[in-house]
Write an enzyme that holds these catalytic residues in place. Structure first.
Site, PDB file in Angstrom:
ATOM      1  N   LEU A 118       0.829  -1.214   0.000  1.00 50.59           N
ATOM      2  CA  LEU A 118       0.000   0.000   0.000  1.00 50.59           C
ATOM      3  C   LEU A 118       0.858   1.257   0.000  1.00 50.59           C
ATOM      4  CD1 LEU A 118      -2.582  -0.965   2.803  1.00 50.59           C
ATOM      5  CD2 LEU A 118      -2.538  -1.666   0.399  1.00 50.59           C
ATOM      6  N   CYS A 148       8.769   3.987   4.578  1.00 49.76           N
ATOM      7  CA  CYS A 148       9.113   2.654   4.051  1.00 49.76           C
ATOM      8  C   CYS A 148      10.440   2.583   3.307  1.00 49.76           C
ATOM      9  CB  CYS A 148       7.988   2.154   3.158  1.00 49.76           C
ATOM     10  SG  CYS A 148       6.491   1.862   4.103  1.00 49.76           S
TER      11      CYS A 148
HETATM   12  C1  UDX Z   1       6.038   2.621  -0.649  1.00 53.94           C
HETATM   13  C2  UDX Z   1       5.715   1.542  -1.682  1.00 53.94           C
HETATM   14  O1  UDX Z   1       5.412   2.173  -2.947  1.00 53.94           O
HETATM   15  C3  UDX Z   1       4.570   0.675  -1.214  1.00 53.94           C
HETATM   16  O2  UDX Z   1       4.322  -0.366  -2.155  1.00 53.94           O
HETATM   17  C4  UDX Z   1       4.977   0.083   0.127  1.00 53.94           C
HETATM   18  O3  UDX Z   1       4.021  -0.757   0.609  1.00 53.94           O
HETATM   19  C5  UDX Z   1       5.267   1.192   1.125  1.00 53.94           C
HETATM   20  O4  UDX Z   1       6.298   2.020   0.608  1.00 53.94           O
HETATM   21  P1  UDX Z   1       5.034   4.986   0.063  1.00 53.94           P
HETATM   22  O5  UDX Z   1       6.141   5.059   1.050  1.00 53.94           O
HETATM   23  O6  UDX Z   1       3.659   5.320   0.508  1.00 53.94           O
HETATM   24  O7  UDX Z   1       4.934   3.506  -0.564  1.00 53.94           O
HETATM   25  O8  UDX Z   1       5.390   5.997  -1.111  1.00 53.94           O
HETATM   26  P2  UDX Z   1       5.792   5.908  -2.658  1.00 53.94           P
HETATM   27  O9  UDX Z   1       4.674   6.401  -3.484  1.00 53.94           O
HETATM   28  O10 UDX Z   1       6.333   4.595  -3.025  1.00 53.94           O
HETATM   29  O11 UDX Z   1       6.955   6.997  -2.719  1.00 53.94           O
HETATM   30  C6  UDX Z   1       8.116   6.870  -1.906  1.00 53.94           C
HETATM   31  C7  UDX Z   1       9.027   8.058  -2.083  1.00 53.94           C
HETATM   32  O12 UDX Z   1       9.612   8.059  -3.384  1.00 53.94           O
HETATM   33  C8  UDX Z   1       8.344   9.419  -1.934  1.00 53.94           C
HETATM   34  O13 UDX Z   1       9.186  10.294  -1.217  1.00 53.94           O
HETATM   35  C9  UDX Z   1       8.187   9.901  -3.354  1.00 53.94           C
HETATM   36  O14 UDX Z   1       8.137  11.310  -3.470  1.00 53.94           O
HETATM   37  C10 UDX Z   1       9.454   9.336  -4.004  1.00 53.94           C
HETATM   38  N1  UDX Z   1       9.339   9.131  -5.456  1.00 53.94           N
HETATM   39  C11 UDX Z   1       8.435   8.239  -5.958  1.00 53.94           C
HETATM   40  C12 UDX Z   1      10.192   9.812  -6.307  1.00 53.94           C
HETATM   41  O15 UDX Z   1      11.038  10.604  -5.865  1.00 53.94           O
HETATM   42  N2  UDX Z   1      10.110   9.575  -7.656  1.00 53.94           N
HETATM   43  C13 UDX Z   1       9.212   8.699  -8.187  1.00 53.94           C
HETATM   44  O16 UDX Z   1       9.210   8.547  -9.423  1.00 53.94           O
HETATM   45  C14 UDX Z   1       8.356   8.012  -7.309  1.00 53.94           C
END
Ligand code: UDX
Length: 476
Positions: A180, A287
Site C-alpha cells: 500500500l 518505508c
Molecule cells: C512505498 C511503496 O510504494 C509501497 O508499495 C509500500 O508498501 C510502502 O512504501 P510509500 O512510502 O507510501 O509507498 O510511497 P511511494 O509512493 O512509493 O513513494 C516513496 C518516495 O519516493 C516518496 O518520497 C516519493 O516522493 C518518491 N518518489 C516516488 C520519487 O522521488 N520519484 C518517483 O518517481 C516516485
C-alpha cells in the site's frame, strides 16, 4: 511458487479476522477487509488511539479513510478495541500490522512483532493463522513459529498441514506483504497489481485465497521466506529506479538534455515501465529508506555483497545538497534571505513527514541562516511538532501567504493544489520572482511566461529546442 487466480477459490468463509496495529497499514487493511464483507476486529494497545478511531477519527490523513471508517463503524463490520489479547482470542486469521522501525545499525527492530507472537501464543484457544503484513526480513516467519511454540508451553502445533498433534492446538504462519502506498492505500488494497501469499500449508493457502477472492488479480503463492523477500526486493528495486533517474537528471543538466523526456523515452519500453522515474529531491517516507537499510543489513548478515543498494542510498542522501545547491545557484547567499516553502509531506496525498526529504532541506537552510515560511495542505500539524515556529520559521495558511516578500519559492511536495496555483498572483506577492522546483511540477514555459526565473531538476531552465509533444508531453 505457483500462481492462481483469486476467483478460483473455494467457498467464502466467515472466519473472524483480527488486525493487530491500527496505523498506516493496519487501519486501511482492516477497513479494506471489512469492505470485502468480512467481520474485522482491529486492535491496538494505544487506548487513546482506539478511542479516537471509535469516534470516527482515523488519526492520520489518508484519502477516503475517514469515510470508510464511518461506513464500517456503522455497518458493525469493523470493531476497534484496545484489548489485544481478547482480539487474538476472537480471531482465526490474525494480521500483524505493528511497526518494524529500524535500529541504529539499519537492522529491522522486530520487538513489536515478537511481542505480538507472545500474545498469540498465550491466547491460542483454537486454530489460528498468523499473517505477517508488516515488512519483515526473510525468515521472520520461522522465528514467529518458534516463539509461539515456546510461549505456549509446548501445547501449540505448527504446520505443515495444520493438523494438530494429539493434545495440541494447530496454528499456521504466513507472509502476505502489503504494497500500500500512502495517499493511495485504499485504492491499492481494493485494486492490487498482485497479492503475494507465503504459506506452509494448504489450509493456510485456502484461507488467504478465500479471503482475497473478491479481488481480481494474480495471486502469487510461495513459501514464507520468498514472500518476505519479495516485499523487500520490490521496495529496493523501486528505490533503485528513483536513484537511477536522479543520477540521469544530474547528467541531463550537464549535457543540456531533459530528464522528463528521457524518463518517457525509456519508460515506454515495457521492460522498464514508466513509473517511479520522476527525478527530484529523492525518496523519503516511512518505508523506502528503512526497508532499503534493512535489506542491505540482511544481505550483509548472509555474506552477500549488495553494495549496489548502498549506492542507491548514498545517491538519495546526496539529493538534499543537490537541491540546496540549486537554491544557492538561484539566489546566491542564503543567510538572511526569505524562502517560501511549498510542501512538507514526504509526498502528496498524506500528512506523513517521516524521513521527508523536505524536512532535511528545511533544516539545512535554517542552519545556513535563511528565514523560512512554510505551507502544506495537510502536514503542518505534524511538522510543527518537530520544527516549532521561531524567529526563523513561520507557518502560513496558503501558498500565496508563503510567497509574501519571499526571495524565492521552493516546491518540495507535488500537491495538486500547487499545480493549480495562479503563478502571476504568486509572483506579484514576492520580493524576487525565483521558483526552485524540486518535483518538476510546472511547465517551464508557463512559469517563464508568468515572469519567474525557474530552476527545476534535470531539465535546464527552458524547453530544449525541437522537443515534440504530440503524445504525452516532454515536460509535465
Ligand atoms: C512505498 C511503496 O510504494 C509501497 O508499495 C509500500 O508498501 C510502502 O512504501 P510509500 O512510502 O507510501 O509507498 O510511497 P511511494 O509512493 O512509493 O513513494 C516513496 C518516495 O519516493 C516518496 O518520497 C516519493 O516522493 C518518491 N518518489 C516516488 C520519487 O522521488 N520519484 C518517483 O518517481 C516516485
Amino acid at each position: 511458487m505457483s500462481e492462481i487466480s483469486a476467483s478460483q477459490s473455494a467457498t467464502q468463509d466467515n472466519t473472524p479476522i483480527t488486525v493487530l496495529g491500527l496505523g498506516h497499514i493496519g487501519l486501511p487493511t482492516a477497513l479494506g477487509l471489512a469492505e470485502l464483507g468480512r467481520q474485522v476486529i482491529g486492535a491496538d494497545d494505544d487506548a487513546r488511539k482506539v478511542g479516537l478511531i471509535r469516534g470516527g477519527d482515523p488519526t492520520f490523513y489518508e484519502p477516503g479513510l475517514a469515510e470508510l471508517l464511518a461506513k464500517h463503524l456503522k455497518s458493525g463490520k469493523f470493531q476497534p478495541v484496545d484489548d489485544v489479547a481478547a482480539a487474538v482470542r476472537a480471531g482465526s486469521i490474525i494480521f500483524i500490522c505493528v511497526g518494524t522501525p529500524q535500529k541504529a545499525n539499519g537492522q529491522a527492530d522486530l520487538g513489536q512483532v515478537e511481542a505480538v507472537a507472545q500474545v498469540v501464543a498465550r491466547n491460542l484457544n483454537g486454530y489460528k493463522l498468523l499473517v505477517e503484513k508488516s515488512t519483515v526480513p526473510a525468515i521472520t516467519a520461522q522465528w514467529l513459529k518458534r516463539t509461539i511454540v515456546r510461549y505456549n508451553s509446548g501445547k501449540a502445533s505448527p504446520g505443515p498441514g495444520s493438523a494438530p498433534v494429539a493434545g495440541t492446538i494447530a496454528f499456521d504462519v504466513a507472509s502476505n506483504p502489503e504494497f500500500l502506498r500512502e495517499g493511495k492505500a485504499l485504492e491499492d488494497f481494493l485494486h492490487p497489481n498482485r497479492i503475494v501469499c507465503g504459506v506452509e500449508s494448504e489450509h493456510a493457502r485456502d484461507l488467504l485465497v478465500n479471503l482475497y477472492s473478491p479481488l481480481k488479480c494474480p495471486v502469487v503463492i510461495t513459501n514464507t521466506s520468498t514472500a518476505e523477500l519479495i516485499k523487500h526486493a520490490a521496495n529496493a528495486f523501486l528505490s533503485m529506479k528513483i536513484s537511477f533517474i536522479n543520477m540521469v537528471s544530474d547528467l541531463c543538466e550537464k549535457v543540456g538534455a531533459d530528464v522528463s523526456a528521457v524518463a518517457r523515452g525509456i519508460g515506454l519500453d515495457n521492460r522498464i515501465g514508466p513509473q517511479f522515474l520522476d527525478a527530484g529531491i529523492g525518496y523519503g517516507g516511512y518505508c523506502f529508506p528503512k526497508d532499503l537499510r534493512a535489506f542491505i543489513h540482511l544481505a550483509e548478515e548472509h555474506g552477500v555483497d549488495f553494495s549496489l543498494l548502498q549506492e542507491v542510498e548514498h545517491i538519495n542522501q546526496s539529493r538534499v545538497e543537490m537541491f540546496v545547491g540549486k537554491v544557492r545557484q538561484a539566489i546566491w547567499n542564503l543567510r538572511g534571505k526569505t524562502l517560501g516553502v511549498l510542501g512538507l509531506a514526504f509526498k502528496a496525498g498524506t500528512d506523513d513527514i517521516r524521513e521527508a526529504v523536505s524536512l532535511k532541506i528545511i533544516e539545512t537552510l535554517r542552519e545556513e541562516g535563511s528565514i523560512l515560511r512554510l505551507y502544506d495542505p495537510q502536514a503542518i500539524p505534524n511538522t510543527q511538532r518537530v520544527i516549532p515556529a521561531s524567529e526563523q520559521i513561520s507557518y502560513c495558511t496558503s501558498a500565496y501567504e508563503v510567497a509574501q516578500g519571499a526571495h524565492a519559492l521552493l516546491l518540495l511536495t507535488e500537491w495538486e493544489e500547487f499545480r493549480q496555483l495562479d503563478l502571476a498572483r504568486l509572483r506579484g506577492a514576492m520580493e524576487v520572482p525565483v521558483l526552485v522546483d524540486g518535483r518538476n511540477l510546472y511547465d517551464p514555459e508557463a512559469v517563464h511566461k508568468a515572469g519567474f526565473e525557474y530552476f527545476s531538476v534535470g531539465r535546464g531552465e527552458s524547453k530544449p529546442a525541437g522537443t515534440h509533444t504530440t503524445t504525452g508531453t516532454a515536460v509535465k
